[in-house]
Design a protein around this motif. Structure first.
Motif, PDB file in Angstrom:
ATOM      1  N   ARG A 135       0.831  -1.213   0.000  1.00 47.79           N
ATOM      2  CA  ARG A 135       0.000   0.000   0.000  1.00 47.79           C
ATOM      3  C   ARG A 135       0.863   1.261   0.000  1.00 47.79           C
ATOM      4  O   ARG A 135       0.522   2.257   0.627  1.00 47.79           O
ATOM      5  CB  ARG A 135      -0.933  -0.012   1.218  1.00 47.79           C
ATOM      6  CG  ARG A 135      -1.940  -1.156   1.171  1.00 47.79           C
ATOM      7  CD  ARG A 135      -2.829  -1.162   2.403  1.00 47.79           C
ATOM      8  NE  ARG A 135      -3.844  -2.212   2.333  1.00 47.79           N
ATOM      9  CZ  ARG A 135      -3.635  -3.485   2.611  1.00 47.79           C
ATOM     10  NH1 ARG A 135      -2.426  -3.880   2.987  1.00 47.79           N
ATOM     11  NH2 ARG A 135      -4.603  -4.379   2.517  1.00 47.79           N
ATOM     12  N   ILE A 136       1.975   1.221  -0.714  1.00 48.82           N
ATOM     13  CA  ILE A 136       2.879   2.366  -0.750  1.00 48.82           C
ATOM     14  C   ILE A 136       2.214   3.555  -1.442  1.00 48.82           C
ATOM     15  O   ILE A 136       1.514   3.402  -2.450  1.00 48.82           O
ATOM     16  CB  ILE A 136       4.195   1.986  -1.461  1.00 48.82           C
ATOM     17  CG1 ILE A 136       5.237   3.095  -1.305  1.00 48.82           C
ATOM     18  CG2 ILE A 136       3.964   1.642  -2.929  1.00 48.82           C
ATOM     19  CD1 ILE A 136       6.638   2.676  -1.738  1.00 48.82           C
ATOM     20  N   GLY A 137       2.409   4.747  -0.886  1.00 42.10           N
ATOM     21  CA  GLY A 137       1.808   5.955  -1.444  1.00 42.10           C
ATOM     22  C   GLY A 137       2.689   6.587  -2.514  1.00 42.10           C
ATOM     23  O   GLY A 137       3.856   6.221  -2.694  1.00 42.10           O
ATOM     24  N   ALA A 172      -0.773 -11.618  -3.657  1.00 37.77           N
ATOM     25  CA  ALA A 172       0.453 -11.657  -4.461  1.00 37.77           C
ATOM     26  C   ALA A 172       0.273 -11.030  -5.847  1.00 37.77           C
ATOM     27  O   ALA A 172       1.160 -10.297  -6.312  1.00 37.77           O
ATOM     28  CB  ALA A 172       0.952 -13.092  -4.582  1.00 37.77           C
ATOM     29  N   PRO A 173      -0.857 -11.273  -6.557  1.00 40.78           N
ATOM     30  CA  PRO A 173      -1.027 -10.635  -7.871  1.00 40.78           C
ATOM     31  C   PRO A 173      -1.013  -9.107  -7.786  1.00 40.78           C
ATOM     32  O   PRO A 173      -0.451  -8.437  -8.660  1.00 40.78           O
ATOM     33  CB  PRO A 173      -2.388 -11.158  -8.343  1.00 40.78           C
ATOM     34  CG  PRO A 173      -2.556 -12.463  -7.634  1.00 40.78           C
ATOM     35  CD  PRO A 173      -1.948 -12.243  -6.286  1.00 40.78           C
ATOM     36  N   LEU A 174      -1.627  -8.555  -6.734  1.00 41.93           N
ATOM     37  CA  LEU A 174      -1.620  -7.104  -6.566  1.00 41.93           C
ATOM     38  C   LEU A 174      -0.202  -6.604  -6.293  1.00 41.93           C
ATOM     39  O   LEU A 174       0.219  -5.566  -6.829  1.00 41.93           O
ATOM     40  CB  LEU A 174      -2.553  -6.709  -5.417  1.00 41.93           C
ATOM     41  CG  LEU A 174      -2.595  -5.214  -5.067  1.00 41.93           C
ATOM     42  CD1 LEU A 174      -3.043  -4.392  -6.277  1.00 41.93           C
ATOM     43  CD2 LEU A 174      -3.519  -4.970  -3.871  1.00 41.93           C
ATOM     44  N   ALA A 175       0.550  -7.351  -5.486  1.00 41.05           N
ATOM     45  CA  ALA A 175       1.932  -6.975  -5.189  1.00 41.05           C
ATOM     46  C   ALA A 175       2.776  -6.980  -6.462  1.00 41.05           C
ATOM     47  O   ALA A 175       3.603  -6.083  -6.690  1.00 41.05           O
ATOM     48  CB  ALA A 175       2.521  -7.935  -4.160  1.00 41.05           C
ATOM     49  N   ARG A 204       8.329 -12.987   0.336  1.00 38.09           N
ATOM     50  CA  ARG A 204       9.284 -12.039  -0.263  1.00 38.09           C
ATOM     51  C   ARG A 204       9.234 -12.138  -1.781  1.00 38.09           C
ATOM     52  O   ARG A 204       9.432 -13.202  -2.352  1.00 38.09           O
ATOM     53  CB  ARG A 204      10.693 -12.336   0.236  1.00 38.09           C
ATOM     54  CG  ARG A 204      11.758 -11.380  -0.278  1.00 38.09           C
ATOM     55  CD  ARG A 204      13.082 -11.672   0.420  1.00 38.09           C
ATOM     56  NE  ARG A 204      14.135 -10.783  -0.023  1.00 38.09           N
ATOM     57  CZ  ARG A 204      15.012 -11.072  -0.984  1.00 38.09           C
ATOM     58  NH1 ARG A 204      14.957 -12.249  -1.600  1.00 38.09           N
ATOM     59  NH2 ARG A 204      15.942 -10.202  -1.326  1.00 38.09           N
ATOM     60  N   MET A 205       8.979 -10.984  -2.422  1.00 32.46           N
ATOM     61  CA  MET A 205       8.919 -10.926  -3.880  1.00 32.46           C
ATOM     62  C   MET A 205      10.000  -9.972  -4.374  1.00 32.46           C
ATOM     63  O   MET A 205      10.194  -8.892  -3.807  1.00 32.46           O
ATOM     64  CB  MET A 205       7.535 -10.460  -4.338  1.00 32.46           C
ATOM     65  CG  MET A 205       6.405 -11.349  -3.832  1.00 32.46           C
ATOM     66  SD  MET A 205       4.755 -10.760  -4.297  1.00 32.46           S
ATOM     67  CE  MET A 205       4.784 -11.030  -6.066  1.00 32.46           C
ATOM     68  N   THR A 206      10.702 -10.375  -5.429  1.00 31.72           N
ATOM     69  CA  THR A 206      11.784  -9.546  -5.964  1.00 31.72           C
ATOM     70  C   THR A 206      11.766  -9.564  -7.486  1.00 31.72           C
ATOM     71  O   THR A 206      11.279 -10.509  -8.112  1.00 31.72           O
ATOM     72  CB  THR A 206      13.166 -10.051  -5.493  1.00 31.72           C
ATOM     73  OG1 THR A 206      13.360 -11.392  -5.949  1.00 31.72           O
ATOM     74  CG2 THR A 206      13.294  -9.996  -3.980  1.00 31.72           C
TER      75      THR A 206
END
Length: 212
Positions: A135-137, A172-175, A204-206
């Motif tokens: 949810r980063i702005g 995860a899809p949204l991330a 953890r996703m990269t």
């Protein structure tokens, strides 16, 4: 045991079991090895110049880049000196080696300058990281973008990371969309390519990007 005894060690003050002349030889060898250890190596010059060129014949390029042909070394050196220049061996592996009429001082300066530039460009590529959140702005995205751009402009690669915690792991899809949208945001100012697409290990996703 007395100091006058040939088995006496003057440095250790005790009996060594060696004759005096053997002790002196041993100490001399130790000192010699110690000195050699700290002697600096004399570097061979990168280019041979004038009388340092030992080949009987050389192929000549003059100061204007014109190929003169093959000349005896003595004649080539004489012609260089008549021009107020030096004979510099620029390609020693050719047969005969290729030499050029040059101002060696200026030539050496230019070569050293070129070497410094090459060393600067040979900087080891590092992988720097920026971390996002689900949810980063926009404000924080701009900060991460500036960080990523600075890393990329410096020649490094950037690993974009997003950590999913607790219930976020179901999104995860949204991330993944957040991460690819971030890459597109960076692309607006810096041309980049995706070197490794999004991978997921636990929460953890990269992904990895580099400047094109």
């Amino acid at each position: 045991m007395r100091r006058g005894d040939p088995m006496w060690s003057p440095s250790q003050g005790r009996h060594t079991g060696l004759p005096l002349h053997r002790l002196i030889t041993s100490y001399t060898m130790r000192i010699s090895r110690h000195r050699r250890k700290f002697q600096q190596r004399v570097e061979e010059p990168k280019f041979r110049v004038n009388e340092k060129i030992t080949n009987p014949e050389v192929r000549i390029i003059d100061e204007n880049g014109v190929h003169v042909g093959v000349l005896p070394i003595a004649e080539a050196i004489a012609q260089a000196h008549e021009r107020g220049l030096d004979l510099v061996e620029i390609s020693p592996k050719d047969v005969p080696p290729i030499c050029k009429y040059l101002n060696y001082g200026q030539f050496k300066y230019e070569q050293e300058k070129k070497d410094r530039i090459q060393k600067a460009h040979a900087k080891k590529v590092e992988v720097k990281g920026v971390r996002l959140s689900l949810r980063i702005g926009n404000h924080d995205l701009d900060i991460r973008k500036s960080q990523a751009m600075a890393f990329l402009e410096d020649g490094d690669k950037v690993q974009v990371e997003l950590i999913l915690r607790g219930r976020e792991k179901a999104h995860a899809p949204l991330a993944e969309k957040v991460m690819y949208d971030f890459v597109e945001r960076v692309k607006q100012d810096v041309p980049v390519r995706i070197e490794q697409p999004v991978s997921k290990q636990g929460g953890r996703m990269t992904l990895l990007i580099a400047k094109t």
